[in-house]
Design a protein around this motif. Structure first.
Motif, PDB file in Angstrom:
ATOM      1  N   ASP A 209      -0.884   5.703  -7.645  1.00 45.13           N
ATOM      2  CA  ASP A 209      -2.138   5.761  -8.393  1.00 45.13           C
ATOM      3  C   ASP A 209      -1.883   6.145  -9.845  1.00 45.13           C
ATOM      4  O   ASP A 209      -0.964   6.929 -10.131  1.00 45.13           O
ATOM      5  CB  ASP A 209      -3.101   6.768  -7.761  1.00 45.13           C
TER       6      ASP A 209
ATOM      7  N   HIS B 131       2.394   1.842  -3.435  1.00 44.41           N
ATOM      8  CA  HIS B 131       1.439   2.000  -4.540  1.00 44.41           C
ATOM      9  C   HIS B 131       1.444   3.428  -5.085  1.00 44.41           C
ATOM     10  O   HIS B 131       1.491   4.396  -4.326  1.00 44.41           O
ATOM     11  CB  HIS B 131       0.032   1.640  -4.073  1.00 44.41           C
TER      12      HIS B 131
ATOM     13  N   GLN C 222       0.827  -1.208   0.000  1.00 42.89           N
ATOM     14  CA  GLN C 222       0.000   0.000   0.000  1.00 42.89           C
ATOM     15  C   GLN C 222       0.862   1.259   0.000  1.00 42.89           C
ATOM     16  O   GLN C 222       0.559   2.226  -0.698  1.00 42.89           O
ATOM     17  CB  GLN C 222      -0.940   0.006   1.207  1.00 42.89           C
TER      18      GLN C 222
END
Length: 87
Positions: free
Chosen positions: A82, A80, A77
């Motif tokens: 986007d 990550h 996470q």
């Protein structure tokens, strides 16, 4: 008896509800260095760098390192990015 992986992640003592379906992928309470290298498709040196630089949480017993499903999920996470092409 193996403890089931829950949908909660503990960060700095606070329990956070994790509704991420990826949690169900983890069927073990902890993973070894060898399993992490295979899972992340990286070298032992890269895995060591993730640990030493604070990107990947772990537990250490003697000279053995262990990683929980929560450690892995938080690492993914935090890593990550986007998509930005279609925003």
């Amino acid at each position: 008896m193996r403890k089931p992986v829950t949908n909660q992640i503990t960060v700095k003592g606070q329990k956070i509800e994790n509704n991420n379906p990826i949690v169900s992928m983890f069927d073990k309470p902890f993973y070894t260095n060898k399993e992490m290298i295979e899972m992340l498709d990286c070298t032992e040196k890269t895995l060591r760098r993730y640990r030493n630089d604070g990107y990947l949480g772990y537990s250490r017993i003697g000279d053995k390192f262990y990683y929980t499903a929560n450690d892995i999920i938080l690492f993914l996470q935090r890593s990550h990015i986007d998509p930005y092409q279609y925003s």
